[in-house]
Design a protein around this motif. Sequence first.
Motif, PDB file in Angstrom:
ATOM      1  N   CYS A 260       9.958   2.991  -6.482  1.00 48.59           N
ATOM      2  CA  CYS A 260       8.582   3.464  -6.646  1.00 48.59           C
ATOM      3  C   CYS A 260       8.508   4.725  -7.500  1.00 48.59           C
ATOM      4  O   CYS A 260       7.488   4.977  -8.158  1.00 48.59           O
ATOM      5  CB  CYS A 260       7.940   3.714  -5.283  1.00 48.59           C
ATOM      6  SG  CYS A 260       8.904   4.832  -4.230  1.00 48.59           S
ATOM      7  N   VAL A 261       9.569   5.534  -7.515  1.00 49.34           N
ATOM      8  CA  VAL A 261       9.564   6.768  -8.301  1.00 49.34           C
ATOM      9  C   VAL A 261      10.585   6.709  -9.433  1.00 49.34           C
ATOM     10  O   VAL A 261      10.941   7.740  -9.997  1.00 49.34           O
ATOM     11  CB  VAL A 261       9.815   7.996  -7.387  1.00 49.34           C
ATOM     12  CG1 VAL A 261       8.663   8.168  -6.405  1.00 49.34           C
ATOM     13  CG2 VAL A 261      11.143   7.870  -6.643  1.00 49.34           C
TER      14      VAL A 261
ATOM     15  N   SER B 257       2.037   6.573  -7.032  1.00 50.61           N
ATOM     16  CA  SER B 257       0.979   7.445  -7.564  1.00 50.61           C
ATOM     17  C   SER B 257       1.313   8.917  -7.358  1.00 50.61           C
ATOM     18  O   SER B 257       1.056   9.759  -8.235  1.00 50.61           O
ATOM     19  CB  SER B 257      -0.354   7.120  -6.885  1.00 50.61           C
ATOM     20  OG  SER B 257      -0.743   5.788  -7.128  1.00 50.61           O
ATOM     21  N   SER B 258       1.902   9.255  -6.200  1.00 60.15           N
ATOM     22  CA  SER B 258       2.188  10.661  -5.896  1.00 60.15           C
ATOM     23  C   SER B 258       3.489  11.151  -6.497  1.00 60.15           C
ATOM     24  O   SER B 258       3.721  12.357  -6.615  1.00 60.15           O
ATOM     25  CB  SER B 258       2.234  10.859  -4.375  1.00 60.15           C
ATOM     26  OG  SER B 258       3.341  10.164  -3.819  1.00 60.15           O
TER      27      SER B 258
ATOM     28  N   GLY C 214       0.812  -1.212   0.000  1.00 62.78           N
ATOM     29  CA  GLY C 214       0.000   0.000   0.000  1.00 62.78           C
ATOM     30  C   GLY C 214       0.844   1.260   0.000  1.00 62.78           C
ATOM     31  O   GLY C 214       0.562   2.218  -0.735  1.00 62.78           O
ATOM     32  N   VAL C 215       1.899   1.285   0.827  1.00 63.20           N
ATOM     33  CA  VAL C 215       2.792   2.435   0.885  1.00 63.20           C
ATOM     34  C   VAL C 215       3.515   2.610  -0.440  1.00 63.20           C
ATOM     35  O   VAL C 215       3.665   3.740  -0.956  1.00 63.20           O
ATOM     36  CB  VAL C 215       3.806   2.262   2.040  1.00 63.20           C
ATOM     37  CG1 VAL C 215       4.824   3.397   2.051  1.00 63.20           C
ATOM     38  CG2 VAL C 215       3.076   2.188   3.374  1.00 63.20           C
ATOM     39  N   PHE C 216       3.961   1.506  -1.020  1.00 61.52           N
ATOM     40  CA  PHE C 216       4.669   1.537  -2.302  1.00 61.52           C
ATOM     41  C   PHE C 216       3.770   2.131  -3.395  1.00 61.52           C
ATOM     42  O   PHE C 216       4.197   2.999  -4.179  1.00 61.52           O
ATOM     43  CB  PHE C 216       5.107   0.117  -2.669  1.00 61.52           C
ATOM     44  CG  PHE C 216       5.901   0.033  -3.944  1.00 61.52           C
ATOM     45  CD1 PHE C 216       7.276   0.211  -3.935  1.00 61.52           C
ATOM     46  CD2 PHE C 216       5.278  -0.209  -5.168  1.00 61.52           C
ATOM     47  CE1 PHE C 216       8.022   0.120  -5.113  1.00 61.52           C
ATOM     48  CE2 PHE C 216       6.003  -0.288  -6.339  1.00 61.52           C
ATOM     49  CZ  PHE C 216       7.379  -0.121  -6.314  1.00 61.52           C
ATOM     50  N   ASN C 217       2.513   1.682  -3.460  1.00 65.23           N
ATOM     51  CA  ASN C 217       1.595   2.155  -4.508  1.00 65.23           C
ATOM     52  C   ASN C 217       1.265   3.639  -4.337  1.00 65.23           C
ATOM     53  O   ASN C 217       1.137   4.372  -5.320  1.00 65.23           O
ATOM     54  CB  ASN C 217       0.319   1.321  -4.498  1.00 65.23           C
ATOM     55  CG  ASN C 217       0.556  -0.093  -5.013  1.00 65.23           C
ATOM     56  OD1 ASN C 217       1.525  -0.347  -5.731  1.00 65.23           O
ATOM     57  ND2 ASN C 217      -0.319  -1.022  -4.644  1.00 65.23           N
ATOM     58  N   ARG C 218       1.109   4.097  -3.088  1.00 63.89           N
ATOM     59  CA  ARG C 218       0.826   5.522  -2.862  1.00 63.89           C
ATOM     60  C   ARG C 218       2.002   6.391  -3.304  1.00 63.89           C
ATOM     61  O   ARG C 218       1.814   7.461  -3.903  1.00 63.89           O
ATOM     62  CB  ARG C 218       0.503   5.767  -1.383  1.00 63.89           C
ATOM     63  CG  ARG C 218      -0.900   5.333  -0.986  1.00 63.89           C
ATOM     64  CD  ARG C 218      -1.309   5.953   0.364  1.00 63.89           C
ATOM     65  NE  ARG C 218      -0.435   5.548   1.449  1.00 63.89           N
ATOM     66  CZ  ARG C 218      -0.613   4.444   2.167  1.00 63.89           C
ATOM     67  NH1 ARG C 218      -1.609   3.611   1.883  1.00 63.89           N
ATOM     68  NH2 ARG C 218       0.211   4.154   3.162  1.00 63.89           N
ATOM     69  N   ALA C 219       3.232   5.926  -2.996  1.00 59.56           N
ATOM     70  CA  ALA C 219       4.417   6.690  -3.407  1.00 59.56           C
ATOM     71  C   ALA C 219       4.526   6.726  -4.926  1.00 59.56           C
ATOM     72  O   ALA C 219       4.876   7.753  -5.517  1.00 59.56           O
ATOM     73  CB  ALA C 219       5.664   6.067  -2.788  1.00 59.56           C
TER      74      ALA C 219
END
Length: 615
Positions: A181-182, A164-165, A157-162
């Motif tokens: 992630c980025v 996306s943002s 969940g943390v990985f996907n939010r990073a």
Amino acid sequence: MSTSWRPAPRDIPTDPGVYRFFDEADRILYVGKAKNLRNRLSTYFHSPDGMLQRTQRMVSTARRVDWTVVGTELEALHLEYTWIKEFKPPFNIQFRDDKGYPYLSLTMGEEFPRAALARKRDNPYAKYWGPFTKAWAVRETMDMLLTVYPVRSCERGVFNRARSSGRPCLLGDIGKCAAPCVGRVTPEEHREIANGFADFMTNQDASQVAELDARMREASDKMEFERAAKLRDQRNALNAIMERSAVVLEDMLDVDIIGFASSDLAAALHIFHVRGGRVRGVRSWTVDTELELDSAAVLEHAIELAYDGEIPPPLVDVPFEPESRTALTQLLSEKRRDAGERGGVKVGVPKRGDRATLLESVNKNARLTLAEYQVKRSQDFTARSSALEDLRDALGLDQAPLRFECFDVSHLGGTDIVGSAVVFEEGLPLKDAYRHFGITQARDDTDAMYQLVSRRLARLSEELPSMRYPTTLLLIDGGQPQVAAAWRAVVDSGLTSIAVCGIAKRLEELWQPNSEYPVILGRSSDALYLVQRARDEAHRFALRYQKTKRTKVLSSALHDIEGLGPERVKALLTTFGSPTALRNATVAEISAVPGIGPALAQRVVEGLSDTAGNE
């Protein structure tokens, strides 16, 4: 109780195999294996007086037994473990981890492998290291490793939010995550980092530290001081991790060293996982050993459990030989080869050198684990207080029985009668106050119980001044007849302020004198556990005294037989395990013992037959 279901000895094969006891609902009660099915099963169908309490309950509950003949001892080992794992029979020993051990895991099956603390090794696509003794040790190790190998450690969940943002988390900002992630690294570059993480945790090779040291010096020479400082921190982190697992074997072996400790009612196993000469993990189990399994059988079961789903190393060191060492070695070797590892497994007992010294340390840890388990089980003050209060209320006593004594009579076919009296104070055994009694002659069990209680009460008045608490309850191993006999002894002694109750074996109900109905305690109550523990302790103490007496008599009789020296007497007693088994053995079975020929075996049978009536 009907015993018509029990097979005749001639109907039981003498081959190796696995047997199962079933209850009246056809549920499996117990699974066992044997090199010789007839010899093993026959031990369950002798007089129950020589059995431990839990074994008696299993046999009295059973309504049928079946067996499966196999070709080899290895096949029996395989089948027994498979059935125990599948059916979880209530009378088979159940090992318990003394804690939920944490592991360091790396999920190599994901696109971006993740490092994390894991409590179970249930992901087939992950790599695991450990077990560690504490969760903080895993987190601290991982924190240092991320300095060198900044692999992803966040949840999905943390990985996907990073992602996306477009903003990495704090670990990405401080250099403890490569931030895939980025897009700071590609999936291939991140996997390379993960491979480095895994290689170091698997090998902990000093060459990786030396490489970082060389790169640090090179950067310093080029006056790249910021880069040199970062490499220095990485080198120090790897050094710190390696220092945590000190070298214990200079020859850099991969070996599991298993320690063992046991008491009359429990056993503990402790394992040091040594890889490359360093202790990489520890683990321990405890188990109640109420069934009549010797230490070699318990050790065998523990080793099977330890490598369920695990790859065994080439060497497994043990304090003594497990029950079926050859078959167990074959089983572990198969597991190792099936996992793609080269070579087999050797199970051995080190006698000298560093491995023998380390084994003693592991045995010491096993003894500490056992002591901790026994303290936890018996010294829970709240549970003991509750048990004594519940027992007071159930029996209608004026006060809680802060001191009570439990009595048991044991004999073999009406001969060799012995009695025991064990004492519990504040719910704990007071072993210094235990007593055993030899009973020369008795008409039946009730007469023996009357004699036992009478003799104990005759001494009780003399001991009262030295007691911390007076004895207020006598607990009898038996039903209404035994309770009536004990109460008659109390009345005859004039000590009628002492209460009496008995615990009957079949339904574990409590009987009081002159009572038409039993007292039923909750099956999971602390009071019933306390009563059962006292009853089992009295039975164990009586049985040990009886066995000591009979072994002395038997050993003396064997030494009188021409041709039997000390070593052959020892071999006979070790092979057959008990006086009863040796007396019931045939000439052929005795002559199979190394050093015993047919003629000497015949003299042993005749000699024991001549002395049987004189014990």
